[in-house]
Design a protein around this motif. Structure first.
Motif, PDB file in Angstrom:
ATOM      1  N   GLN A  79      -5.604-107.219  19.545  1.00 26.07           N
ATOM      2  CA  GLN A  79      -6.874-107.601  20.145  1.00 26.07           C
ATOM      3  C   GLN A  79      -7.512-106.486  20.977  1.00 26.07           C
ATOM      4  O   GLN A  79      -8.730-106.283  20.927  1.00 26.07           O
ATOM      5  CB  GLN A  79      -6.686-108.859  21.009  1.00 26.07           C
ATOM      6  N   GLU A  80      -6.714-105.772  21.746  1.00 30.17           N
ATOM      7  CA  GLU A  80      -7.281-104.724  22.599  1.00 30.17           C
ATOM      8  C   GLU A  80      -7.896-103.605  21.766  1.00 30.17           C
ATOM      9  O   GLU A  80      -8.959-103.082  22.100  1.00 30.17           O
ATOM     10  CB  GLU A  80      -6.213-104.168  23.547  1.00 30.17           C
ATOM     11  N   LEU A 109     -11.156-104.828  20.469  1.00 22.22           N
ATOM     12  CA  LEU A 109     -12.203-104.756  21.491  1.00 22.22           C
ATOM     13  C   LEU A 109     -12.693-103.322  21.688  1.00 22.22           C
ATOM     14  O   LEU A 109     -13.875-103.093  21.966  1.00 22.22           O
ATOM     15  CB  LEU A 109     -11.688-105.326  22.811  1.00 22.22           C
ATOM     16  N   THR A 166     -11.645-115.887  19.581  1.00 18.54           N
ATOM     17  CA  THR A 166     -10.674-115.748  20.668  1.00 18.54           C
ATOM     18  C   THR A 166     -11.203-114.909  21.826  1.00 18.54           C
ATOM     19  O   THR A 166     -10.647-114.925  22.910  1.00 18.54           O
ATOM     20  CB  THR A 166      -9.370-115.108  20.125  1.00 18.54           C
ATOM     21  N   PHE A 167     -12.296-114.171  21.586  1.00 13.10           N
ATOM     22  CA  PHE A 167     -12.855-113.290  22.616  1.00 13.10           C
ATOM     23  C   PHE A 167     -13.966-113.943  23.436  1.00 13.10           C
ATOM     24  O   PHE A 167     -14.502-113.310  24.349  1.00 13.10           O
ATOM     25  CB  PHE A 167     -13.432-112.021  21.969  1.00 13.10           C
ATOM     26  N   LYS A 220     -14.729-108.221  28.366  1.00 14.03           N
ATOM     27  CA  LYS A 220     -15.146-107.064  27.567  1.00 14.03           C
ATOM     28  C   LYS A 220     -16.078-107.495  26.440  1.00 14.03           C
ATOM     29  O   LYS A 220     -17.079-106.828  26.152  1.00 14.03           O
ATOM     30  CB  LYS A 220     -13.925-106.341  26.997  1.00 14.03           C
ATOM     31  N   PHE A 221     -15.739-108.611  25.794  1.00 11.35           N
ATOM     32  CA  PHE A 221     -16.574-109.107  24.701  1.00 11.35           C
ATOM     33  C   PHE A 221     -17.921-109.582  25.237  1.00 11.35           C
ATOM     34  O   PHE A 221     -18.974-109.317  24.629  1.00 11.35           O
ATOM     35  CB  PHE A 221     -15.866-110.246  23.974  1.00 11.35           C
ATOM     36  N   GLU A 246     -14.395-115.832  25.871  1.00  8.94           N
ATOM     37  CA  GLU A 246     -14.325-115.798  27.332  1.00  8.94           C
ATOM     38  C   GLU A 246     -13.839-114.452  27.856  1.00  8.94           C
ATOM     39  O   GLU A 246     -13.648-114.287  29.060  1.00  8.94           O
ATOM     40  CB  GLU A 246     -13.390-116.908  27.842  1.00  8.94           C
ATOM     41  N   ASN A 247     -13.655-113.496  26.967  1.00  3.30           N
ATOM     42  CA  ASN A 247     -13.144-112.184  27.369  1.00  3.30           C
ATOM     43  C   ASN A 247     -14.268-111.357  28.003  1.00  3.30           C
ATOM     44  O   ASN A 247     -15.325-111.171  27.395  1.00  3.30           O
ATOM     45  CB  ASN A 247     -12.584-111.456  26.142  1.00  3.30           C
TER      46      ASN A 247
END
Length: 302
Positions: free
Chosen positions: A110-111, A114, A139-140, A145-146, A142-143
């Motif tokens: 994932q990282e 991103l 899945t991102f 960075k996203f 609420e991230n």
């Protein structure tokens, strides 16, 4: 009869010759592209792998190999191919990064995914709608960075586009010094926050304008038209004191009419807005007031 048979024979042979020639003209590249177009992923994979054995710097073929492998759920192989396409400066670079980011999510990286999306955001040239609608990126949501990537790619999302927002709302309009309003004005944000639309009504008179920030010229623009056949084309900037000042000094209309129009909007401490319209017939040496109005928020909009 012999002549007819001979003519028919020649026609058939000519057709066969053309068909054979067409087949002979097909190249391995044509075959690979055809497999990809037909979504024959297994054959496309083999075809592009074969092409890349002899042409190891073909960025487009690396990308297409990545797409074929991706559809075969060979995510590691797709990743390698996408990375090669980027390494060799694939023309649609951000598209390659997008698919690489998808493959990386499928590889539970994932990282790194991103990181690719941040590269895309840095280019400023990709649809944020596409990213939001991509299943791998659910899945991102609420991230941070996203969220930042989406914010960067969202059009008209920088502070410059909000410089005129103090004029948004539903307003009663009166001349400076008057006790009652003589008009209403509605300013709404439309088209994803990229445009401010004005609707002005004063009795039987009405008009509208569109107002927008042009990131290329770094200027605000207003185009006004009314039911009396009048029009204005203005441009300008937000001044250091917080006032928006637009004029038609640089437009052909001012040269034709010999009159420069300048309008200044100022947010007052009580949240009302002053609109001062001035005109000059001596190239800006002196100014006459055409309209000095005060905009007060309507009760329902307070």
């Amino acid at each position: 009869m012999n002549y007819l048979r001979k003519t028919k024979h020649i026609a058939i042979m000519s057709t066969l010759t053309l068909l054979m020639a067409g087949t002979a003209l097909a190249t391995p590249q044509d075959d690979a592209d055809a497999f990809l177009k037909d979504k024959n992923w297994a054959e496309a994979t083999r075809a592009f792998e074969g092409l890349l054995e002899t042409d190891t710097e073909n960025a487009a073929n690396y990308f297409n190999l990545g797409r074929a492998r991706h559809h075969m759920e060979d995510y590691a192989g797709a990743r390698t191919a996408y990375e090669k396409s980027i390494e060799h400066n694939f023309q649609r670079l951000q598209t390659a990064r997008y698919h690489l980011a998808r493959a990386l999510v499928s590889l539970n990286q994932q990282e790194k995914s991103l990181e690719q999306l941040e590269h895309i955001a840095g280019s400023g040239r990709f649809s944020y709608h596409t990213l939001q609608g991509t299943s791998e990126f659910e899945t991102f949501k609420e991230n941070p960075k996203f969220i930042k990537v989406i914010a960067i790619l969202t059009p008209c999302n920088t502070p410059e586009y909000r410089q005129f927002s103090f004029w948004l709302g539903e307003w009663d309009v009166k001349s400076a010094g008057a006790t009652t309003s003589s008009a209403t004005n509605s300013l709404t944000s439309v088209h994803g926050g990229c445009v401010m639309m004005e609707q002005y009504v004063a009795g039987t008179y009405s008009g509208m304008s569109i107002n927008f920030y042009d990131a290329t010229t770094k200027k605000w623009h207003q185009t006004w038209s009314d039911n009396a056949g009048g029009s204005l084309y203005l441009e300008g900037h937000l001044k250091a004191n917080g006032s928006m000042v637009l004029s038609d000094e640089n437009f052909e209309t001012s040269k034709i009419t010999g009159t420069i129009n300048k309008i200044t909007w100022t947010l007052n401490p009580d949240k009302s807005v002053q609109q001062l319209w001035e005109s000059s017939t001596d190239n800006g040496k002196t100014w006459a007031t055409a309209f000095d109005g005060i905009y007060t928020k309507q009760a329902l909009d307070k």
